[in-house]
Scaffold this motif. Sequence first.
Motif, PDB file in Angstrom:
ATOM      1  N   UNK A 250       0.832  -1.213   0.000  1.00  0.00           N
ATOM      2  CA  UNK A 250       0.000   0.000   0.000  1.00  0.00           C
ATOM      3  C   UNK A 250       0.860   1.254   0.000  1.00  0.00           C
ATOM      4  N   UNK A 251       1.952   1.232   0.753  1.00  0.00           N
ATOM      5  CA  UNK A 251       2.866   2.374   0.765  1.00  0.00           C
ATOM      6  C   UNK A 251       3.476   2.570  -0.615  1.00  0.00           C
ATOM      7  N   UNK A 252       3.923   1.483  -1.221  1.00  0.00           N
ATOM      8  CA  UNK A 252       4.532   1.561  -2.551  1.00  0.00           C
ATOM      9  C   UNK A 252       3.567   2.174  -3.556  1.00  0.00           C
ATOM     10  N   UNK A 253       2.343   1.690  -3.561  1.00  0.00           N
ATOM     11  CA  UNK A 253       1.336   2.196  -4.502  1.00  0.00           C
ATOM     12  C   UNK A 253       1.024   3.663  -4.234  1.00  0.00           C
ATOM     13  N   UNK A 254       1.051   4.068  -2.984  1.00  0.00           N
ATOM     14  CA  UNK A 254       0.702   5.441  -2.612  1.00  0.00           C
ATOM     15  C   UNK A 254       1.771   6.450  -3.012  1.00  0.00           C
ATOM     16  N   UNK A 255       2.997   5.977  -3.290  1.00  0.00           N
ATOM     17  CA  UNK A 255       4.059   6.905  -3.685  1.00  0.00           C
ATOM     18  C   UNK A 255       4.517   6.668  -5.125  1.00  0.00           C
ATOM     19  N   UNK A 256       3.668   5.994  -5.910  1.00  0.00           N
ATOM     20  CA  UNK A 256       3.929   5.921  -7.341  1.00  0.00           C
ATOM     21  C   UNK A 256       4.681   4.717  -7.835  1.00  0.00           C
ATOM     22  N   UNK A 257       4.793   3.654  -7.013  1.00  0.00           N
ATOM     23  CA  UNK A 257       5.472   2.427  -7.440  1.00  0.00           C
ATOM     24  C   UNK A 257       4.449   1.307  -7.591  1.00  0.00           C
ATOM     25  N   UNK A 258       4.354   0.745  -8.784  1.00  0.00           N
ATOM     26  CA  UNK A 258       3.443  -0.379  -9.007  1.00  0.00           C
ATOM     27  C   UNK A 258       4.014  -1.697  -8.509  1.00  0.00           C
ATOM     28  N   UNK A 259       5.326  -1.754  -8.361  1.00  0.00           N
ATOM     29  CA  UNK A 259       6.020  -2.972  -7.948  1.00  0.00           C
ATOM     30  C   UNK A 259       6.582  -2.766  -6.543  1.00  0.00           C
ATOM     31  N   UNK A 260       6.029  -3.463  -5.553  1.00  0.00           N
ATOM     32  CA  UNK A 260       6.458  -3.284  -4.171  1.00  0.00           C
ATOM     33  C   UNK A 260       7.904  -3.724  -3.966  1.00  0.00           C
ATOM     34  N   UNK A 261       8.332  -4.753  -4.687  1.00  0.00           N
ATOM     35  CA  UNK A 261       9.711  -5.222  -4.543  1.00  0.00           C
ATOM     36  C   UNK A 261      10.688  -4.177  -5.058  1.00  0.00           C
ATOM     37  N   UNK A 262      10.357  -3.583  -6.206  1.00  0.00           N
ATOM     38  CA  UNK A 262      11.217  -2.538  -6.747  1.00  0.00           C
ATOM     39  C   UNK A 262      11.241  -1.334  -5.800  1.00  0.00           C
ATOM     40  N   UNK A 263      10.085  -0.991  -5.252  1.00  0.00           N
ATOM     41  CA  UNK A 263      10.026   0.091  -4.270  1.00  0.00           C
ATOM     42  C   UNK A 263      10.944  -0.203  -3.087  1.00  0.00           C
ATOM     43  N   UNK A 264      10.885  -1.430  -2.568  1.00  0.00           N
ATOM     44  CA  UNK A 264      11.691  -1.789  -1.403  1.00  0.00           C
ATOM     45  C   UNK A 264      13.177  -1.638  -1.706  1.00  0.00           C
TER      46      UNK A 264
END
Length: 287
Positions: A250-264
């Motif tokens: 949810x955090x990833x999606x809220x800051x413009x990342x569709x991929x949570x792993x890439x966000x991490x």
Amino acid sequence: MNQDHKYFTISINPLHSNLDLSVLFSGEGTPHPLHKMGPAVHDYYLVHTVLSGTGTFETGGRTYTCTAGDSFFIHPGELFTYIADADNPWHYIWVAFTGRSAGTTFAQIGVSPQQAVVSGSNPRKIRHYYRHIRSCFQQSDFPQLEELESEGWLKLLLRELGRANTHHITNKPTAETDIKRQVGQAIRYLELQYTQSVSIDQLARNLGYHRTYLCKMFKQSTGLSPMQYLFNIRMERAKQLLQTAMTIDQVASSVGFNDALYFSKQFHKWSGSAPSVYRKELRQFSL
């Protein structure tokens, strides 16, 4: 009938609120010859627009002769006097208001105690806005909605007066401030659109600038490229959201990342900690 006026009507806002701009009352009238107000002060902002006739307005050490199409402005705490002409007394409309942004709004349209009259506005539009402001407080059983409507019409009125007063608006951009404004537009765009997929080409196109020019000006002003700046916005926002109960996805999606792993991975690279570790450290620190 008001005894000082041959014609007089007024509408009063029944609410007392703290909007950016909150209308207190609005009216229209034709005073008797030599009708005088002041010397006095008000604790609110007041605008009069002359529809016909003549009168004299004094404030800020200046005296103005006002005729049809002129609007005169009273600031709270500023001494003023105004008086209707002996032979051709003015017919005017007015609106009084307060609010958090009232003083700033006056400054934005080039009005001050030393420059308190605006000439050359469109009489038809001006009267249209005043009439709508007055009618707001005569419509329904929901005064809070009427007040919101009156704020909108007041802003349109002040916008129209500002258009007539552009020669007195002092913050016209120089070459340097124009660059700051352009970069500021780009920053504002990134701050509001960081949840979306943003490209340099899209940013430049939406703002109407050439891609190379925008990137050069942006880096000169901020020390970062637009995409580096956007990345920092996203990571700072992610830090805030990681303090909540939201999942990493949810955090990833809220800051413009569709991929949570890439966000991490990106968050780890930026902060030195994976999002889950960062969150755990925050909780341990708060104990």
